[in-house]
Design a protein around this motif. Structure first.
Motif, PDB file in Angstrom:
ATOM      1  N   GLN A  10      20.573  80.226  -4.493  1.00 54.64           N
ATOM      2  CA  GLN A  10      19.368  79.789  -3.787  1.00 54.64           C
ATOM      3  C   GLN A  10      19.685  78.672  -2.808  1.00 54.64           C
ATOM      4  OE1 GLN A  10      15.974  78.904  -6.249  1.00 54.64           O
ATOM      5  NE2 GLN A  10      16.353  80.639  -7.607  1.00 54.64           N
ATOM      6  N   ARG A  14      19.290  78.906   1.210  1.00 55.56           N
ATOM      7  CA  ARG A  14      18.405  77.948   1.886  1.00 55.56           C
ATOM      8  C   ARG A  14      19.156  77.217   2.993  1.00 55.56           C
ATOM      9  NH1 ARG A  14      17.413  72.444   0.412  1.00 55.56           N
ATOM     10  NH2 ARG A  14      15.387  71.648   1.112  1.00 55.56           N
ATOM     11  N   ASP A 338      12.291  76.627   4.684  1.00 52.77           N
ATOM     12  CA  ASP A 338      12.210  76.514   3.230  1.00 52.77           C
ATOM     13  C   ASP A 338      11.188  77.477   2.652  1.00 52.77           C
ATOM     14  OD1 ASP A 338      14.140  74.580   3.438  1.00 52.77           O
ATOM     15  OD2 ASP A 338      12.812  72.888   3.017  1.00 52.77           O
ATOM     16  N   ASP A 339      10.091  77.698   3.364  1.00 52.85           N
ATOM     17  CA  ASP A 339       9.101  78.681   2.914  1.00 52.85           C
ATOM     18  C   ASP A 339       9.705  80.079   2.898  1.00 52.85           C
ATOM     19  OD1 ASP A 339       7.211  76.717   2.620  1.00 52.85           O
ATOM     20  OD2 ASP A 339       5.910  77.393   4.257  1.00 52.85           O
ATOM     21  N   MET A 342      12.052  80.404   0.000  1.00 48.78           N
ATOM     22  CA  MET A 342      11.303  80.494  -1.248  1.00 48.78           C
ATOM     23  C   MET A 342      10.676  81.871  -1.419  1.00 48.78           C
ATOM     24  SD  MET A 342       8.426  77.837  -2.703  1.00 48.78           S
ATOM     25  CE  MET A 342       9.587  76.505  -2.478  1.00 48.78           C
ATOM     26  N   GLN A 346      11.858  83.496  -4.625  1.00 45.84           N
ATOM     27  CA  GLN A 346      10.943  83.162  -5.725  1.00 45.84           C
ATOM     28  C   GLN A 346       9.550  83.726  -5.492  1.00 45.84           C
ATOM     29  OE1 GLN A 346      11.195  78.915  -6.912  1.00 45.84           O
ATOM     30  NE2 GLN A 346      12.836  78.750  -5.390  1.00 45.84           N
ATOM     31  N   VAL A 350       5.581  82.151  -6.252  1.00 44.02           N
ATOM     32  CA  VAL A 350       4.734  81.522  -5.248  1.00 44.02           C
ATOM     33  C   VAL A 350       3.577  82.398  -4.788  1.00 44.02           C
ATOM     34  CG1 VAL A 350       6.577  80.032  -4.446  1.00 44.02           C
ATOM     35  CG2 VAL A 350       6.203  82.245  -3.324  1.00 44.02           C
TER      36      VAL A 350
END
Length: 363
Positions: A10, A14, A338-339, A342, A346, A350
């Motif tokens: 991750q 990122r 970052d969004d 994510m 993930q 989210v």
């Protein structure tokens, strides 16, 4: 990459997403003030080495152009596509097209329309409401609600670099197969540019970024892309441009004149070739980015493409810190990166939250 992401995976991903978006924005900003200047004029104004740092453009040093703006809306469209998939809807070209229409609104309106509750957070960023020499084909292609397709593309004779400079985010879909990444980038490019070179160059760029996001070497990524391109009608100009970029690496030390032997970057295949060449010969990010902008041509777009490649290849920590700090919209770029990371790693966590659905409405 597998569907189960470890913490180290991750963090690596990122960093590559951040590097891709920040690197592209830095290259864009370095070239923003000189994109319409000849190499002789650049040297006369800035010295024998040309531009070596941000030059004031659009009222400030570090200003970005439509290249970065459209790249950001590509990212936003892809996030919303994935949110819609988990909500029961799935047609990424439509979601990216809607995102591009939101970008087009920033070019025509004074500021965000608070009445549009489904616009999401990015379209409410006031600093994005600025015209930074947007391409005519991009504006015309998004001038109405009809979505261009491969069967009925917008601007069928256009092959400008406006397709390539916004397409790096497709390559960050690391869970997708390369062929699907290529197809999505091609379909979304046809929304504004209908010439085969225009949309195939965008697909090629996306696949190269995809390989780099998987830590493959850049030259190997280009060779694999050439093999993928070869089965698509109309690939010849794009394939030849990439082969010329590879050949230029072996012709001697990199110079602005060697960059110019690949073209000026106004068309999709030339911009791709210049960006790839400069990333291949880069001693580091600073060297590659300055090489990519100091030429007679579309400096911001070639700088942006090179920056996307170097950023995803080496991660955000390889970018010159002073340039990172000075880039316009840095906070927004990092938030968006970052969004995206994510959402890709993930989503199950989210996508069920009200706050996420307000940021990225599933409609």
């Amino acid at each position: 990459m597998s569907g189960i992401w470890g913490r180290a995976q991750q963090q690596d991903f990122r960093g590559r997403v951040r590097g891709c978006l920040l690197g592209g924005a830095i290259g864009d900003a370095l070239g923003a003030a000189i994109e319409f200047e000849s190499l002789d004029a650049i040297r006369a104004a800035h010295g024998p080495g040309g531009v070596t740092d941000y030059v004031t453009a659009y009222g400030r040093p570090g200003a970005v152009t439509d290249d970065t703006q459209m790249t950001m809306f590509t990212v936003e469209g892809l996030i919303r596509a994935h949110v819609r998939r988990d909500a029961g809807g799935w047609h990424p070209p439509t979601d990216v097209h809607r995102a591009y229409l939101r970008w087009a609104a920033t070019q025509a309106e004074w500021g965000p329309d608070e009445r549009k509750k489904d616009s999401g957070w990015l379209a409410r960023e006031e600093w994005l409401y600025a015209r930074r020499a947007p391409g005519r084909a991009c504006l015309a292609g998004l001038g109405d609600d009809r979505m261009g397709t491969l069967a009925e593309p917008k601007n069928p004779q256009s092959k400008g670099c406006g397709t390539v400079m916004r397409s790096a985010p497709f390559g960050l879909l690391v869970g997708w197969e390369p062929e699907l990444v290529f197809q999505l980038a091609v379909e979304c490019a046809a929304q504004t540019h209908g010439h085969p070179t225009g949309y195939l160059a965008a697909g090629a760029f996306a696949v190269i970024v995809h390989a780099l996001a998987h830590a493959e070497p850049l030259e190997a990524a280009v060779q694999r892309t050439l093999a993928l391109l070869a089965v698509h009608p109309g690939h010849e100009e794009t394939s030849e441009a990439l082969r010329r970029a590879l050949g230029a690496v072996r012709q001697g030390l990199p110079t602005p004149e060697r960059v110019e032997s690949l073209g000026e970057g106004w068309t999709a295949e030339e911009a791709l070739a210049i960006g790839v060449y400069c990333a291949l010969v880069a001693e580091d990010a600073r060297h590659g980015l300055l090489l990519a902008v100091n030429h007679s041509g579309d400096s911001d777009s070639t700088g942006s493409i090179c920056g996307n490649l170097l950023g995803v290849q080496h991660g955000e920590t390889a970018l010159p810190p002073g340039w990172v700090v000075g880039i316009e919209g840095r906070g927004t770029l990092l938030e968006l990166a970052d969004d995206f990371a994510m959402e890709m790693t993930q989503a199950a966590t989210v996508n069920s939250t009200a706050a996420w659905l307000e940021r990225y409405p599933a409609r």
